[in-house]
Scaffold this motif. Structure first.
Motif, short mmCIF file in Angstrom:
data_model
loop_
_atom_site.label_atom_id
_atom_site.label_comp_id
_atom_site.label_asym_id
_atom_site.label_seq_id
_atom_site.Cartn_x
_atom_site.Cartn_y
_atom_site.Cartn_z
N GLU A 9 3.52 -0.36 -8.89
CA GLU A 9 4.19 -1.40 -10.00
C GLU A 9 4.15 -2.79 -9.79
OE1 GLU A 9 4.93 0.26 -13.07
OE2 GLU A 9 5.14 2.18 -12.37
N LYS A 10 3.91 -3.44 -11.01
CA LYS A 10 3.87 -4.86 -10.93
C LYS A 10 5.19 -5.49 -10.69
CE LYS A 10 -0.18 -5.35 -13.98
NZ LYS A 10 -0.89 -5.94 -15.21
N SER A 11 6.29 -4.60 -10.67
CA SER A 11 7.45 -5.13 -10.49
C SER A 11 7.76 -5.46 -9.15
CB SER A 11 8.49 -4.12 -10.69
OG SER A 11 8.29 -3.17 -10.07
N VAL A 12 6.77 -5.36 -8.10
CA VAL A 12 7.00 -5.74 -6.78
C VAL A 12 6.42 -7.23 -6.47
CG1 VAL A 12 6.56 -3.46 -5.60
CG2 VAL A 12 4.67 -4.93 -5.93
N GLY A 13 6.13 -7.84 -7.74
CA GLY A 13 5.53 -9.18 -7.82
C GLY A 13 4.23 -9.36 -7.26
N GLY A 14 3.44 -10.39 -7.55
CA GLY A 14 2.04 -10.46 -7.53
C GLY A 14 1.18 -9.93 -8.48
N GLU A 15 -0.25 -9.65 -8.17
CA GLU A 15 -1.04 -9.10 -8.78
C GLU A 15 -1.52 -7.67 -8.17
OE1 GLU A 15 -5.25 -9.84 -11.10
OE2 GLU A 15 -4.48 -11.25 -9.62
N VAL A 16 -1.48 -6.65 -8.92
CA VAL A 16 -1.94 -5.16 -8.51
C VAL A 16 -3.43 -5.03 -9.05
CG1 VAL A 16 -1.25 -2.83 -8.34
CG2 VAL A 16 0.59 -4.53 -8.50
N LEU A 17 -4.06 -4.58 -8.05
CA LEU A 17 -5.62 -4.25 -8.45
C LEU A 17 -5.83 -3.04 -7.79
CD1 LEU A 17 -7.22 -7.81 -8.21
CD2 LEU A 17 -6.31 -6.79 -10.22
N GLU A 18 -6.98 -2.22 -8.27
CA GLU A 18 -7.60 -1.25 -7.51
C GLU A 18 -8.71 -1.81 -6.37
OE1 GLU A 18 -7.56 2.17 -8.20
OE2 GLU A 18 -6.07 2.13 -9.58
N GLU A 19 -9.24 -2.65 -6.69
CA GLU A 19 -10.03 -3.43 -5.66
C GLU A 19 -10.43 -4.81 -6.27
OE1 GLU A 19 -14.63 -1.94 -5.86
OE2 GLU A 19 -13.24 -0.42 -5.00
N THR A 20 -11.02 -5.86 -5.24
CA THR A 20 -11.54 -6.94 -6.00
C THR A 20 -12.89 -7.59 -5.26
OG1 THR A 20 -10.66 -9.11 -6.91
CG2 THR A 20 -9.76 -8.38 -4.66
N VAL A 21 -13.20 -8.55 -5.27
CA VAL A 21 -14.15 -9.32 -4.82
C VAL A 21 -13.83 -10.87 -4.60
CG1 VAL A 21 -16.78 -9.78 -4.89
CG2 VAL A 21 -15.93 -7.76 -5.82
N LEU A 22 -13.85 -11.08 -3.52
CA LEU A 22 -13.41 -12.49 -3.22
C LEU A 22 -14.89 -13.25 -2.35
CD1 LEU A 22 -11.43 -14.75 -2.99
CD2 LEU A 22 -10.52 -13.82 -0.76
N ALA A 23 -15.35 -14.14 -2.92
CA ALA A 23 -16.52 -14.94 -2.59
C ALA A 23 -17.64 -13.95 -2.16
CB ALA A 23 -16.02 -15.92 -1.30
N GLY A 24 -17.69 -12.85 -3.01
CA GLY A 24 -19.00 -11.96 -2.39
C GLY A 24 -18.56 -10.99 -1.69
N VAL A 25 -17.34 -10.84 -1.08
CA VAL A 25 -16.76 -9.81 -0.18
C VAL A 25 -15.85 -9.00 -0.75
CG1 VAL A 25 -15.60 -9.37 1.95
CG2 VAL A 25 -17.00 -11.24 1.64
N VAL A 26 -16.33 -7.60 -0.87
CA VAL A 26 -15.43 -6.63 -1.49
C VAL A 26 -14.16 -6.27 -0.88
CG1 VAL A 26 -15.38 -4.26 -2.44
CG2 VAL A 26 -17.45 -5.43 -2.57
N LEU A 27 -13.14 -6.56 -1.31
CA LEU A 27 -11.73 -6.12 -0.82
C LEU A 27 -11.13 -4.60 -1.27
CD1 LEU A 27 -9.90 -9.60 -0.81
CD2 LEU A 27 -11.60 -8.53 0.73
N ARG A 28 -11.18 -3.81 -0.49
CA ARG A 28 -10.59 -2.47 -1.04
C ARG A 28 -9.94 -1.74 0.05
NH1 ARG A 28 -16.57 -0.64 -1.19
NH2 ARG A 28 -16.28 -0.87 -3.37
N HIS A 29 -8.99 -0.73 -0.31
CA HIS A 29 -8.34 -0.01 0.85
C HIS A 29 -9.21 0.65 1.74
CE1 HIS A 29 -5.13 2.00 2.89
NE2 HIS A 29 -5.60 3.26 2.26
N LYS A 30 -10.10 1.61 1.26
CA LYS A 30 -10.85 2.55 2.26
C LYS A 30 -12.38 2.24 2.10
CE LYS A 30 -11.71 7.38 3.48
NZ LYS A 30 -11.41 8.79 2.98
#
Length: 241
Positions: free
Chosen positions: A132-153
């Protein structure tokens, strides 16, 4: 912090400098469990597994109840050491979807302070898919930062640069008749799996078939960890010539 190059960017494994602090000594130090990306001023951590202790207590396995405090203290220490302005938590942030509701007031206050102090992004994992977003910050499935994929698995077959967690890699060695196990990152030319950051997390052998398979395609796969101010690199797998 120990610098190294990955996909044309400078990164640093966080941990060696933190050992100077009495706080780090009391909590097992950071031991290269976090990754800092200087150009992006970003701290990356994986597999916090907050409230794992309270989860198992609910099943009758009475583990120490302060794992969330210890983990969040480690995060705060890593932010202080690096000066990070952003934090990306790469999944399995809580041990289960109800973990945030079980945070005791002190730990809840620590987390609230951290998510206010920096730009915080939660990537959901298999343990907390409905975070839940109630923990603070932003919640995403995955994202891309400067061309690098950030994901869990790690996604088998991925060809883009990728940073992930999930597997809790540990390097296991025998040195001078003594067995050693240390958290480590696993890295190929374009992909990296971070070690588990949480205080109450186990680990999988860095050279296990599950990890090596998840890292494909690759020409070479290595375990990396900081030791005495330098980067130690152990080969895990090489493609056939």
């Amino acid at each position: 912090m120990v610098p190294f190059s990955f996909c044309g960017e400078e990164f640093r494994l966080v941990g060696e400098s933190a050992r100077r602090h009495a706080q780090a000594a009391a909590h097992g130090a950071l031991q290269g469990r976090a990754l800092y990306w200087p150009r992006e001023q970003a701290l990356l951590v994986a597999d916090l597994h907050l409230e794992k202790g309270s989860f198992f207590a609910g099943t009758g396995q009475m583990l120490p109840p302060y794992d969330s405090r210890e983990t969040l203290e480690r995060v705060a220490l890593a932010i202080r050491d690096t000066g990070a302005r952003r934090v990306f938590a790469l999944g399995d942030n809580f041990h289960d979807d109800s973990g945030a509701d079980r945070l005791e007031p002190h730990a809840a206050g620590m987390l609230a302070a951290l998510t206010r102090a920096v730009d915080w992004v939660w990537i959901v994992g298999n343990h907390d898919p409905s975070l839940e977003k109630s923990v603070g910050g932003e919640v995403l499935e995955e994202t891309v930062l400067a061309g690098v994929v950030l994901r869990h698995k790690a996604r088998a077959g991925e060809t883009a640069p990728e940073l992930s967690g999930h597997f809790h890699p540990r390097l296991r060695l025998t040195a001078r008749g003594r067995r050693i196990a240390r958290p480590c990152a696993v890295m190929s030319e374009r992909r990296m799996i971070l070690p588990a950051f949480g205080a109450l997390t186990g680990g999988m052998d860095a050279g296990s078939p599950e990890i090596l398979s998840a890292m494909q395609p690759a020409a070479a796969i290595d375990a990396i960890l900081p030791a005495r101010g330098r980067l130690v690199q152990y080969p895990l797998w090489r493609a056939a010539a």
